[in-house]
Design an enzyme around this catalytic site. Structure first.
Site, PDB file in Angstrom:
ATOM      1  N   GLN A 262     -11.764  -3.289 -20.694  1.00  0.00           N
ATOM      2  CA  GLN A 262     -10.652  -2.725 -19.926  1.00  0.00           C
ATOM      3  C   GLN A 262      -9.512  -2.332 -20.846  1.00  0.00           C
ATOM      4  OE1 GLN A 262     -10.823  -1.971 -16.598  1.00  0.00           O
ATOM      5  NE2 GLN A 262     -12.919  -2.543 -17.106  1.00  0.00           N
ATOM      6  N   HIS A 265      -9.140   1.206 -22.444  1.00  0.00           N
ATOM      7  CA  HIS A 265      -8.792   2.397 -21.656  1.00  0.00           C
ATOM      8  C   HIS A 265      -7.459   2.966 -22.111  1.00  0.00           C
ATOM      9  CE1 HIS A 265     -11.870   2.992 -18.641  1.00  0.00           C
ATOM     10  NE2 HIS A 265     -11.926   1.700 -18.420  1.00  0.00           N
ATOM     11  N   GLU A 330      -8.635  -5.022  -9.563  1.00  0.00           N
ATOM     12  CA  GLU A 330      -9.568  -3.898  -9.436  1.00  0.00           C
ATOM     13  C   GLU A 330     -11.001  -4.399  -9.668  1.00  0.00           C
ATOM     14  OE1 GLU A 330     -10.308   0.480 -11.541  1.00  0.00           O
ATOM     15  OE2 GLU A 330      -9.111  -1.051 -12.559  1.00  0.00           O
ATOM     16  N   HIS A 331     -11.221  -5.057 -10.793  1.00  0.00           N
ATOM     17  CA  HIS A 331     -12.526  -5.644 -11.133  1.00  0.00           C
ATOM     18  C   HIS A 331     -12.372  -7.152 -11.256  1.00  0.00           C
ATOM     19  CE1 HIS A 331     -12.346  -1.638 -13.231  1.00  0.00           C
ATOM     20  NE2 HIS A 331     -13.485  -1.475 -12.570  1.00  0.00           N
ATOM     21  N   ASP A 364     -19.307   0.421 -14.012  1.00  0.00           N
ATOM     22  CA  ASP A 364     -18.648   1.679 -14.344  1.00  0.00           C
ATOM     23  C   ASP A 364     -19.623   2.850 -14.371  1.00  0.00           C
ATOM     24  OD1 ASP A 364     -16.041   0.891 -14.509  1.00  0.00           O
ATOM     25  OD2 ASP A 364     -15.967   0.763 -16.690  1.00  0.00           O
ATOM     26  N   GLU A 418       7.467   3.129  30.092  1.00  0.00           N
ATOM     27  CA  GLU A 418       7.931   3.833  28.894  1.00  0.00           C
ATOM     28  C   GLU A 418       8.812   5.033  29.234  1.00  0.00           C
ATOM     29  OE1 GLU A 418       4.530   4.812  26.516  1.00  0.00           O
ATOM     30  OE2 GLU A 418       4.211   2.751  25.881  1.00  0.00           O
ATOM     31  N   HIS A 423       3.243  11.575  32.210  1.00  0.00           N
ATOM     32  CA  HIS A 423       2.045  10.779  31.915  1.00  0.00           C
ATOM     33  C   HIS A 423       1.601  10.040  33.174  1.00  0.00           C
ATOM     34  CE1 HIS A 423       2.946  11.491  27.681  1.00  0.00           C
ATOM     35  NE2 HIS A 423       1.850  10.813  27.326  1.00  0.00           N
TER      36      HIS A 423
END
Length: 434
Positions: A262, A265, A330-331, A364, A418, A423
């Site tokens: 990692q 990167h 993430e991982h 990956d 409401e 409606h």
């Protein structure tokens, strides 16, 4: 000088220090935001002419027309055919595994009928058109092509348009080959915010897409943020992350290399190890010191580990899981002899790699599940990219007369509450019908 942060969950300031380490906010660079705003507006108003001008300016490609920036499918196939046999086989095997996994994600239509004859259900339809951004130049990732294109095609997307910059005309054959294998329909050699704008707004040559996926630089990320709402986007990803939980039973060299995977990167990537075994943490630190100089990207790895990495001693594996859920990585690698009890305790992670053999690097490229994962703690509320990102769900309501007259009373009461009289009256008319 320390190579990596050392933390201990027993320390009174542990959570404060951990949160400081985790803190990452993408800086809103004013100059980038201004440039992106200008580019988006120009492409929206001027279309192809603006795309051609920016491509000449940023990528040194002086195309006379957009046709020169679109690659024919024959060129994608030629790129695939030109690969060495071993490389082509690896690409096609990875694609087959990714496709097989994602085919299980397809959602289906369904309906059920109530006692009074009312039928309710769901209709699933794919997006008409999707855009895939693929970085060019130094950051060329054929694996990202597969991970974005294949789920889209499995979902049934009718047309998949890929954009990828080719600075000074330099084309990456592996990226083009991956486009052929992934089933990409059209490829344009454009990049940056101008490519995002073309996909989002549409031009005379490039049709507007419904969703844009794929990674990019700060300009691409800023452009995706700005066009969200006009089109869908997958996410605005932060730096890559890995969290390893170890019981001390693994090889410290393996663990160090998993952290490196990692850290290489970029300098903002984050690699963290949790373990109750102090001796194992020390051996991993020794491995980091010994192995870092041997890596081609040693400087990037060293900076990443020094600034954002950590070796953390925890009380036990239960506490490690609690901390993992707070980090929402993430991982997540569960580098332990018995991972199943830990899997049951994990609530927040983009992907879980269970056991010593389940190394994140396989995920990956070729394990099958998608490698486009939520970062920056967004795994608390987000999921990996998948087929479901390229499908829409539409509700189906088939009311019977009896159902409409029964539920009309309920709707009328709620609508009056409401203050929405039309409606209420619309529902009441069904109740009053003979």
């Amino acid at each position: 000088m320390s190579l990596i942060h050392r933390l201990d969950s027993r320390d009174t300031d542990f959570r404060t220090r951990l949160d400081q380490l985790l803190a990452f906010e993408a800086e809103q660079d004013d100059s980038i935001e201004r440039a992106v705003s200008e580019i988006l507006n120009a492409v929206r108003l001027e279309g192809d002419a603006a795309v051609l001008a920016y491509t000449k300016r940023f990528d040194a490609l002086d195309a006379k027309g957009m046709s020169e920036l679109e690659l024919p499918k024959s060129e994608l196939q030629a790129a695939l055919d030109s690969l060495p046999a071993e490389q082509r086989q690896a690409l096609e095997e990875a694609a087959a595994r990714v496709r097989a996994y994602h085919e299980r994600q397809r959602a289906e239509d369904w309906e059920f009928q109530e006692a009074d004859g009312t039928r309710l259900g769901q209709k699933v339809t794919p997006l008409d058109r999707a855009g895939l951004y693929v970085p060019g130049g130094k950051a060329s990732y054929p694996s990202s092509v597969l991970m974005n294109a294949i789920p889209a095609k499995v979902a049934g997307v009718r047309e998949l348009i890929m954009v990828t910059p080719t600075p000074r005309g330099e084309r990456n054959p592996l990226v083009l080959a991956a486009a052929a294998v992934g089933g990409v329909d059209r490829v344009f050699t454009i990049g940056g915010a101008q490519a995002v704008a073309a996909l989002a707004f549409g031009t005379k040559t490039i049709p507007q897409v419904d969703k844009i996926t794929g990674p990019g630089n700060a300009y691409v990320a800023a452009a995706k943020r700005r066009v969200f709402g006009i089109v869908g986007i997958d996410m605005v990803a932060g730096p890559s992350e890995v969290l390893v939980i170890s019981d001390g039973s693994g090889d410290p060299d393996w663990t160090a290399m998993d952290l490196f995977a990692q850290a290489e990167h970029d300098e903002l990537a984050q690699s963290i190890l949790l373990s109750p075994d102090a001796d194992f943490l020390a051996r991993v630190e020794e491995a980091i010191a010994r192995l870092t100089p041997t890596m081609p990207r040693a400087a990037t790895i060293a900076t990443s580990l020094k600034n954002r990495g950590a070796l953390i001693r925890v009380r036990d594996l239960d506490e490690a899981c609690e901390i993992a859920n707070h980090i929402a990585p993430e991982h997540l690698e569960l580098a332990v002899e018995a991972p199943d009890p830990l899997i049951a305790k994990i609530r927040h992670a983009g992907a879980i790699f269970a056991g010593h053999w389940s190394v994140e690097a396989l995920g990956d490229y070729c394990a099958g599940p998608n490698h486009v994962l939520p970062t920056s703690r967004s795994a608390r509320f987000s999921s990996p990219l998948g087929v479901y990102d390229f499908q829409k769900r539409t509700s189906l309501i088939r009311m019977s007369k009896a159902g409409a007259q029964r539920l009309g009373k309920v709707a009328s009461i709620l609508a009056h509450g409401e203050g929405l009289q039309a409606h209420a009256r619309s529902a009441e008319m069904r109740v009053e019908a003979k």
